[in-house]
Design a protein around this motif. Sequence first.
Motif, PDB file in Angstrom:
ATOM      1  N   UNK A 177       0.835  -1.195   0.000  1.00 54.60           N
ATOM      2  CA  UNK A 177       0.000   0.000   0.000  1.00 54.60           C
ATOM      3  C   UNK A 177       0.878   1.256   0.000  1.00 54.60           C
ATOM      4  N   UNK A 178       1.995   1.207   0.746  1.00 54.85           N
ATOM      5  CA  UNK A 178       2.871   2.379   0.844  1.00 54.85           C
ATOM      6  C   UNK A 178       3.564   2.657  -0.488  1.00 54.85           C
ATOM      7  N   UNK A 179       3.988   1.596  -1.178  1.00 47.16           N
ATOM      8  CA  UNK A 179       4.642   1.782  -2.487  1.00 47.16           C
ATOM      9  C   UNK A 179       3.667   2.342  -3.514  1.00 47.16           C
ATOM     10  N   UNK A 180       2.436   1.845  -3.452  1.00 47.29           N
ATOM     11  CA  UNK A 180       1.398   2.318  -4.373  1.00 47.29           C
ATOM     12  C   UNK A 180       1.194   3.826  -4.188  1.00 47.29           C
TER      13      UNK A 180
ATOM     14  N   UNK B 101      -0.583   5.757 -17.301  1.00 47.71           N
ATOM     15  CA  UNK B 101      -1.347   4.665 -16.694  1.00 47.71           C
ATOM     16  C   UNK B 101      -0.673   4.237 -15.402  1.00 47.71           C
ATOM     17  N   UNK B 102      -1.463   4.100 -14.374  1.00 46.55           N
ATOM     18  CA  UNK B 102      -0.946   3.613 -13.094  1.00 46.55           C
ATOM     19  C   UNK B 102      -1.834   2.418 -12.733  1.00 46.55           C
ATOM     20  N   UNK B 103      -1.320   1.202 -12.952  1.00 46.73           N
ATOM     21  CA  UNK B 103      -2.251   0.077 -12.789  1.00 46.73           C
ATOM     22  C   UNK B 103      -2.153  -0.610 -11.423  1.00 46.73           C
ATOM     23  N   UNK B 104      -1.396   0.012 -10.512  1.00 47.30           N
ATOM     24  CA  UNK B 104      -1.274  -0.614  -9.196  1.00 47.30           C
ATOM     25  C   UNK B 104      -2.522  -0.413  -8.335  1.00 47.30           C
ATOM     26  N   UNK B 105      -3.445   0.445  -8.800  1.00 47.77           N
ATOM     27  CA  UNK B 105      -4.675   0.636  -8.024  1.00 47.77           C
ATOM     28  C   UNK B 105      -5.748  -0.370  -8.397  1.00 47.77           C
ATOM     29  N   UNK B 106      -5.397  -1.264  -9.298  1.00 50.87           N
ATOM     30  CA  UNK B 106      -6.393  -2.222  -9.752  1.00 50.87           C
ATOM     31  C   UNK B 106      -7.067  -2.908  -8.562  1.00 50.87           C
TER      32      UNK B 106
END
Length: 523
Positions: free
Chosen positions: A227-230, A399-404
């Motif tokens: 979560x912190x890296x995101x 695009x930031x796909x880490x919030x998927x």
Amino acid sequence: MTHPTITFHGAAGGVTGSCFLVRHAGGVLLVDCGMFQGSKSVQELNYRDFPFDPTDVSVLLLTHAHIDHSGLIPKLYRHGFAGQVVTTRGTADLLTFMLPDSGFIQESEVRRLNRRNRQRGGREVEPIYTQADAERVLSRIRPVDRDVWINVEPGVRARFWDAGHILGSASIELEIQGDDGPQRILFSGDIGPGDKPFHGNPEGPARPDWLVVESTYGGRDRPLVTAAERRAQLGAELKEALALGGPVLIPAFAVERTQELLYDLDLLFDEGVLPTVNVFLDSPLAIHVTRVFDRHLPEINTAGTPAPFSRRNLHLTEDVEASKRLNRITGEAIIIAASGMCEAGRIRHHLKNNLWRQSATVLLVGYQAPATLGRLLQEGVAAVRIHGEEVQVRARIRTLDTYSGHADRGHLLRWTLDRLPVSGGIFVVHGEEQERATLKGGLAEAGIDPAKIHIPALDSQWQLTGLGARTVEATTAPRAVTAARDWHNDYAATMLALSEKVRAEKDDAAREALLARVKAALG
Ligand SMILES: [Zn+2]
């Protein structure tokens, strides 16, 4: 002896339109009744009759509130369904706003379409359902707790498990009584990736007889991020975008994605990572849903950040006039607006106003279905058509796909393997063909008999026998769909190419000559 059957009336051969019909000795029930999203040909399915008789169905079990799982529920009632919608409390709360909003969108889309049809002498169409239809559904929802067996109809019990995908999301375990004793079918719903601010990790029972598993990201492994890296990635993206001096547009899904962004923004502002620029949440639905999250916060956010949804630089623009005023913003600001794939909603106005600006940034933070405006931008098109107008794309598209909200291949494999043994068989659904095939490959590699892993086609019916699953000869022709680009996309691309060519000619005479050649080619 009659065996239960499952018919895959959606999310088979594509991601959207989740709808599984289960026939058993005692009756007929549905799991999910979602809307098809994507190309215009795919969306057209929403207007057609259901491929089953809604009056046969006695109860609907709903995995979660996302429109591609819940969006055709009001249509189901409009066509004669008279049962209850059984779902979790969180989902029930979200539906209170999501279904009427969807009805409102149907009405306004159809109004716009009919205006155009009238101008072109075309046929007028009716909305799939109205806001009033959707509001009538709300009294038919039966909210239930997770983790306990619920009697849903004679001979059938259901148990809801946390799917860790969005607020209220669940996998649904069905237990159907038969001559040979009970059979258990587990529907995954959409599975979350874990390490999210508002959820635990996805759970589920072991040893179901049958498993229906989603595969949205069945072919993709994403780097594992905490979560912190995101949050740090979001901070870096926004810092870079704001440094250009223009607005940042975030097309966001109203549920969960928006609240996660607000939650992380709150921390990024507090930590001083970002300058305290204005954030506009420009979506009445997202605002209502954020209030639902605020109410559920004590139970869903055990890690805790106090009041992430009320900051002085967070502005909730509920009414249309306030939204229109945002058109004047040309400098640093963050505008979060629905819809997530840019197919509807206020984001389209913001895109029209800003895509041509080099200082603007569009930050895509969710899955973009093929042929949607979001996917076209992601693919790097030079121009787009919005509301019938042509707009050049000069803004940065990131695009930031880490919030998927979706588990990737590794997580889906893990979740599925944790359910083993599955004696009857596994159905892989809710993914583009490549993703379904790759997930099936991964499951076979992990030691599951490939003959027991099925990739059901749209509208195919499967009998669940003691010897495995068998397809049943269809009595009606299955619906055919093109999930990818269709002629509507080609038409838009051709019109754009033509207008570019015409403009690029050296003078008016050359332009006229070019158009004469085109007319001649049309015959
Ligand atoms: Zn979902």
